[in-house]
Write a protein that holds these residues in place. Structure first.
Motif, mmCIF file in Angstrom:
data_model
loop_
_atom_site.group_PDB
_atom_site.id
_atom_site.type_symbol
_atom_site.label_atom_id
_atom_site.label_comp_id
_atom_site.label_asym_id
_atom_site.label_seq_id
_atom_site.Cartn_x
_atom_site.Cartn_y
_atom_site.Cartn_z
ATOM 1 N N ILE A 21 30.914 38.269 38.340
ATOM 2 C CA ILE A 21 31.238 36.986 37.708
ATOM 3 C C ILE A 21 30.061 36.353 36.946
ATOM 4 N N PRO A 22 28.876 36.308 37.523
ATOM 5 C CA PRO A 22 27.760 35.663 36.796
ATOM 6 C C PRO A 22 27.467 36.313 35.442
ATOM 7 N N THR A 23 27.885 37.584 35.274
ATOM 8 C CA THR A 23 27.575 38.261 34.014
ATOM 9 C C THR A 23 28.667 38.049 32.961
ATOM 10 N N LEU A 24 29.785 37.405 33.369
ATOM 11 C CA LEU A 24 30.912 37.253 32.423
ATOM 12 C C LEU A 24 30.736 36.013 31.551
ATOM 13 N N PRO A 25 31.379 36.032 30.372
ATOM 14 C CA PRO A 25 31.389 34.798 29.565
ATOM 15 C C PRO A 25 32.123 33.709 30.334
ATOM 16 N N PRO A 26 31.674 32.447 30.231
ATOM 17 C CA PRO A 26 32.220 31.339 31.046
ATOM 18 C C PRO A 26 33.734 31.276 31.037
ATOM 19 N N GLU A 27 34.404 31.512 29.912
ATOM 20 C CA GLU A 27 35.855 31.317 29.875
ATOM 21 C C GLU A 27 36.603 32.385 30.682
ATOM 22 N N GLU A 28 35.934 33.504 30.999
ATOM 23 C CA GLU A 28 36.619 34.547 31.784
ATOM 24 C C GLU A 28 36.383 34.414 33.282
ATOM 25 N N GLY A 38 33.711 46.572 48.066
ATOM 26 C CA GLY A 38 35.134 46.811 47.835
ATOM 27 C C GLY A 38 35.566 46.246 46.483
ATOM 28 N N PRO A 39 36.841 46.504 46.078
ATOM 29 C CA PRO A 39 37.314 46.066 44.749
ATOM 30 C C PRO A 39 37.160 44.565 44.506
ATOM 31 N N ALA A 40 37.463 43.724 45.511
ATOM 32 C CA ALA A 40 37.327 42.278 45.298
ATOM 33 C C ALA A 40 35.853 41.889 45.239
ATOM 34 N N GLY A 41 35.058 42.485 46.110
ATOM 35 C CA GLY A 41 33.626 42.191 46.161
ATOM 36 C C GLY A 41 32.944 42.516 44.846
ATOM 37 N N GLN A 42 33.343 43.621 44.259
ATOM 38 C CA GLN A 42 32.711 44.024 42.995
ATOM 39 C C GLN A 42 33.009 43.015 41.878
ATOM 40 N N ILE A 43 34.273 42.554 41.832
ATOM 41 C CA ILE A 43 34.614 41.569 40.797
ATOM 42 C C ILE A 43 33.793 40.294 40.989
ATOM 43 N N LEU A 44 33.733 39.843 42.271
ATOM 44 C CA LEU A 44 32.975 38.619 42.563
ATOM 45 C C LEU A 44 31.513 38.774 42.137
ATOM 46 N N ALA A 45 30.980 39.967 42.379
ATOM 47 C CA ALA A 45 29.565 40.187 42.050
ATOM 48 C C ALA A 45 29.330 40.157 40.543
ATOM 49 N N LYS A 105 36.876 32.049 35.566
ATOM 50 C CA LYS A 105 37.904 31.491 36.445
ATOM 51 C C LYS A 105 38.952 32.538 36.774
ATOM 52 N N SER A 106 39.430 33.233 35.746
ATOM 53 C CA SER A 106 40.496 34.210 36.006
ATOM 54 C C SER A 106 39.969 35.396 36.804
ATOM 55 N N ALA A 107 38.691 35.725 36.607
ATOM 56 C CA ALA A 107 38.115 36.819 37.399
ATOM 57 C C ALA A 107 38.095 36.436 38.869
ATOM 58 N N GLY A 108 37.714 35.146 39.133
ATOM 59 C CA GLY A 108 37.703 34.667 40.524
ATOM 60 C C GLY A 108 39.083 34.747 41.136
ATOM 61 N N ALA A 109 40.094 34.291 40.357
ATOM 62 C CA ALA A 109 41.465 34.311 40.864
ATOM 63 C C ALA A 109 41.906 35.735 41.158
ATOM 64 N N ARG A 110 41.526 36.637 40.292
ATOM 65 C CA ARG A 110 41.893 38.055 40.449
ATOM 66 C C ARG A 110 41.272 38.619 41.737
ATOM 67 N N ALA A 111 39.998 38.286 41.958
ATOM 68 C CA ALA A 111 39.331 38.773 43.165
ATOM 69 C C ALA A 111 40.048 38.275 44.421
ATOM 70 N N ASN A 112 40.429 37.004 44.430
ATOM 71 C CA ASN A 112 41.149 36.442 45.602
ATOM 72 C C ASN A 112 42.461 37.144 45.831
ATOM 73 N N GLU A 113 43.152 37.401 44.729
ATOM 74 C CA GLU A 113 44.457 38.073 44.821
ATOM 75 C C GLU A 113 44.308 39.451 45.464
ATOM 76 N N ILE A 114 43.303 40.182 44.976
ATOM 77 C CA ILE A 114 43.064 41.523 45.504
ATOM 78 C C ILE A 114 42.737 41.452 46.996
ATOM 79 N N LYS A 115 41.896 40.465 47.320
ATOM 80 C CA LYS A 115 41.478 40.338 48.710
ATOM 81 C C LYS A 115 42.701 40.076 49.604
ATOM 82 N N ARG A 116 43.560 39.185 49.159
ATOM 83 C CA ARG A 116 44.744 38.852 49.946
ATOM 84 C C ARG A 116 45.639 40.080 50.119
#
Ligand code: PHE
Length: 342
Positions: free
Chosen positions: A48-55, A39-46, A57-68
């Motif tokens: 994360i390891p490929t993103l630059p470190p500074e992005e 799903g949309p949140a799952g894909q973002i979470l998956a 945290k916000s990607a994680g927050a975005r995934a949680n928001e979508i999930k909620r």
């Protein structure tokens, strides 16, 4: 908040799908798809390891928001669908209170029970008492007291189920043992009938059952004679077949009666011969006779003072005659296709 308002974003599409779920089952399927790894949140979470470190945290927050957001939409739709279902149930759904009810299944009396009840009515109207006796019986009552000693050949004629190695206890092979029990208990004069089950260790076929029904009759009194016996049997036939029926007596041998008879009746179904009477116009109805003095003595009755007659009606056979049943095995089959016909 960075909630996307783009109607084509994965979140918007997922929310639209949840809101439009047609029923609870569809909603369940969507929950699996949209709130899982793909799903949309799952894909973002998956990702994360490929993103630059500074992005990250916000990607994680975005995934949680979508999930909620998805969870909220899911439970809102679930509540709506449940309300609809409940409302339908409350108004009765497709239940129509004006329709006639489904017919009730009704039980009926077994044909043997019917005939026994008719005969009980008939005989009680003639002053007979209805008696009962044990089906598991002592050898003494079943044989010995009926003038059938241990080595008597008549024992071979009644294939017996023995209940113990010594042969002291048997399944009664006839209702006659209750003759003795009746004499022990009742003071003459008396009249009694004994409907009941009897058992014989026989090969089973259309006319033989290991378990069948008899009705014993016993009358003891002053000067009771064969004439009384004939009178009682004529009344019995009138009761069963609803008309006067001619009878005849042939000699018959049973150790507990003297003289003993086989009583035949004119076939109630024809005048010139038919299948039931095997073209002879006579049917064998029952064995009977005058109670043997030894039997009266076994029962504690003085044969110098009292005489009696006894008969042994084959109830199973009578039931078959009355209802035109051609196989005795139907009676105990418990087969509803048979029983529902009565
Ligand atoms: N008890 C006998 C039988 O079952 C029948 C019978 C009863 C005969 C009474 C005579 C008198 O074979």
């Amino acid at each position: 908040m960075t909630t996307s308002t783009d109607p084509n974003s994965p979140l918007s599409l997922a929310l639209a799908q949840l809101r439009g779920a047609a029923d609870l089952e569809a909603l369940k399927a969507l929950e699996r798809d949209l709130l899982g790894k793909s799903g949309p949140a799952g894909q973002i979470l998956a990702s994360i390891p490929t993103l630059p470190p500074e992005e990250r945290k916000s990607a994680g927050a975005r995934a949680n928001e979508i999930k909620r957001a998805l969870e909220e939409a899911l439970s809102a739709r679930k509540r709506e669908l449940e309300d609809v279902a409940l409302a339908a149930e409350r108004t009765g759904g497709d239940f129509d209170a004006t329709l006639p009810p489904a017919p009730l299944e009704r039980g009926g009396l077994h044909p043997v029970t019917r005939v026994v009840r008719d005969l009980e009515d008939l005989f009680t109207s003639m002053g007979y008492t209805i008696l009962d006796g044990p089906e598991v019986e002592l050898d003494w009552y079943n044989f010995e007291a009926l003038n059938i000693p241990k080595d008597h050949p008549a024992r071979d004629a009644q294939d017996t189920f023995y209940c113990d190695p010594e042969g002291r206890v048997v399944l009664r092979t006839h209702t006659s043992p209750v003759q003795i029990r009746a004499m022990e208990r009742m003071k003459p004069p008396f009249r009694a009938i004994v409907p009941g089950k009897v058992f014989r260790n026989e090969a089973v076929d259309a006319s033989h059952e290991h378990t069948f029904h008899q009705m014993e009759g016993l009358v003891v009194g002053k000067d009771v004679s064969v004439g009384h016996l004939i009178g009682a049997m004529k009344t019995l036939l009138r009761g069963v077949f609803g008309k006067d029926i001619e009878i005849r007596l042939r000699p018959g041998y049973f150790p507990f009666v003297e003289p003993g008879f086989e009583l035949d009746a004119r076939c109630p179904f024809c005048s010139t011969g038919c299948r039931v009477c095997k073209q002879s116009t006579w049917i064998e109805l029952l064995p009977c006779g005058m109670v043997h003095p030894n039997v009266l003595k076994s029962g504690g009755i003085d044969p110098e003072q009292w005489t009696g007659f006894a008969f042994g009606l084959g109830l199973s056979r009578l039931v078959m005659l009355r209802y035109g049943i051609d196989d005795v095995r139907h009676l105990l089959s418990g087969d509803l296709r048979f029983l529902e016909q009565f």
